[in-house]
Design a protein around this motif. Structure first.
Motif, PDB file in Angstrom:
ATOM      1  N   ASP A 277       0.844  -1.190   0.000  1.00  0.00           N
ATOM      2  CA  ASP A 277       0.000   0.000   0.000  1.00  0.00           C
ATOM      3  C   ASP A 277       0.885   1.247   0.000  1.00  0.00           C
ATOM      4  O   ASP A 277       1.100   1.872   1.041  1.00  0.00           O
TER       5      ASP A 277
ATOM      6  N   GLY B 236      -0.675   4.441   1.614  1.00  0.00           N
ATOM      7  CA  GLY B 236      -0.681   4.390   3.068  1.00  0.00           C
ATOM      8  C   GLY B 236       0.712   4.531   3.654  1.00  0.00           C
ATOM      9  O   GLY B 236       0.899   5.163   4.703  1.00  0.00           O
TER      10      GLY B 236
ATOM     11  N   GLU C 122      -5.895   1.407   6.296  1.00  0.00           N
ATOM     12  CA  GLU C 122      -6.380   2.748   6.008  1.00  0.00           C
ATOM     13  C   GLU C 122      -7.679   2.998   6.748  1.00  0.00           C
ATOM     14  O   GLU C 122      -8.391   2.070   7.107  1.00  0.00           O
TER      15      GLU C 122
END
Length: 424
Positions: free
Chosen positions: A65, A68, A337
């Motif tokens: 990610d 993130g 998230e």
């Protein structure tokens, strides 16, 4: 609670006294909004105070990610500037053992660099200097800017700062009802008292589903329990991570005279009532001992359990994404998230839930909530939490007095905060 007569700003009630809830109250108070925090126990009693307390660099999530991870490193650097003695700049290491996937190590290193995380492969000899007793099986090491958060201090400082800007902080004040009239919230019952509010924010973490139900709204959560184990070992300087797909027992966090080993991830139905098994404690120790064999025989000083506030739809999306992306590990390895839910779509205007996220990103989560609330209330002005040092941030003794005042003591930093005994 009385409405503010300074500027006639409407009142906001925030439910939940973890880092996110306290962060929301601080942000709103700094913008001049009349705001109250209600927490059923002491501050930091939930996931915030029962975490491993890592100030993530984003390296853990970089390959799975990148968005993130970039958010993590930005908040990591910001917290170092504003949070003072609420954090420790320990640095971090990711290590591979013989038989671990070299491709995984290299993907993580390259992904870190792509999002601006200062990740540097270092000689194993340098890693051994940083971590006493590092396993002879360590084959590669990478330095990253991880750190440690002391959550009791952090939440107490957030609350004190909010109070200094006019907020009201109510501990040991359970919310037992949220009132709705004509499709909008009108207030709540807090510790038996009827309280008027124009906006209610559900920042109850793993308890968000139950909180939302008080307003007749469904917020499906998928809480997972995890155990942290404090062992009598002070040879770990940086946060130590196993460079493999996230699993049980892959992180060791340095503290004062102990190292906190973590963790497991098991779905539970009830964030208050769940089994705490010795086998999970032993599994964490055994897995972490692959990195530092002395952990296996170290005296266990304490163990404590926390419940992650995971949003069920988000977890299903992560599981599906992981299934389609070999090599990224199980779903929990992807960055948690956060999700902001505006329940106006559910027929309850002025009611919001903030779910998911990480301790490291609590400030940006709070800012996102505050932006939305201020839009609804017609309050002008941007948030200033990222540029304003926390109250008492550079005074550890005062921070610890605030921890006591807000009953924010928690096991995650029990060996750091003055006068806190180690306990289950």
């Amino acid at each position: 609670m009385n409405r503010s007569d300074g500027g006639g700003k409407p009142e906001v009630l925030v439910i939940g006294g973890g880092a996110t809830g306290a962060g929301v109250v601080r942000d709103l108070a700094m913008r001049g909004v009349a705001v109250t925090l209600a927490e059923r126990g002491g501050l930091s009693a939930g996931a915030t105070g029962r975490s491993h307390g890592v100030l993530h660099s984003g390296a853990r999530y970089a390959e799975s990610d990148p968005t993130g991870a970039a958010e993590c490193i930005e908040e990591n650097e910001l917290l170092r500037d504003i949070a003072g003695a609420c954090v420790a700049d320990t640095g971090g290491l990711f290590v591979s053992l013989e038989g671990d996937d070299d491709d995984y190590f290299e993907r993580k290193r390259d992904a870190c660099r792509e999002v601006g995380i200062d990740a540097e492969e270092v000689p194993v000899a340098a890693a051994r200097q940083a971590v006493s007793g590092l396993s002879a099986d360590v084959s590669r090491a990478m330095r990253v800017p991880d750190g440690v958060i002391y959550p009791s201090r952090l939440v107490a400082a957030l609350a004190a700062d909010a109070r200094g800007h006019g907020a009201t902080i109510r501990t040991h004040s359970p919310v037992t009802d949220i009132r709705v009239s004509d499709g909008a919230v009108t207030g709540a019952t807090v510790d038996g008292e009827h309280v008027d509010a124009d906006v209610v924010v559900n920042a109850a973490g793993a308890w968000a589903e139950g909180c939302a139900a008080l307003a007749g709204v469904n917020v499906p959560m998928q809480p997972t329990k995890g155990v942290m184990v404090g062992v009598d070992y002070d040879g770990v300087g940086p946060v130590l991570n196993r460079a493999r797909s996230p699993s049980d027992g892959d992180i060791a966090v340095p503290h004062a005279g102990r190292t906190v080993l973590g963790t497991t991830s098991v779905v539970v139905d009830d964030p208050d009532e769940y089994e705490r098994g010795d086998e999970e404690v032993q599994r964490v120790i055994e897995e972490c001992a692959a990195m530092v064999p002395a952990f296996r025989d170290a005296v266990v000083l304490d163990d404590y359990w926390g419940v992650r506030p995971l949003y069920a739809p988000g977890e299903r999306r992560r599981a599906a994404a992981t299934a389609d992306e070999p090599g990224t590990g199980e779903a929990r390895g992807i960055s948690r998230e956060f999700t902001l839910l505006d329940h106006g779509a559910d027929g309850v205007a002025g009611f919001y839930s903030i779910v998911g996220g990480k301790l490291t990103t609590h400030r940006v989560m709070a800012e996102t909530v505050a932006d939305r609330v201020c839009d609804r209330l017609g309050v002008d002005g941007d948030g200033r939490t990222g540029e304003t040092p926390l109250e008492a941030a550079d005074d550890p003794e005062r921070l610890d007095r605030l921890v006591t005042a807000f009953d924010a003591r928690s096991p995650a930093d029990a060996d750091i905060v003055g006068g806190v005994a180690l306990e289950e």
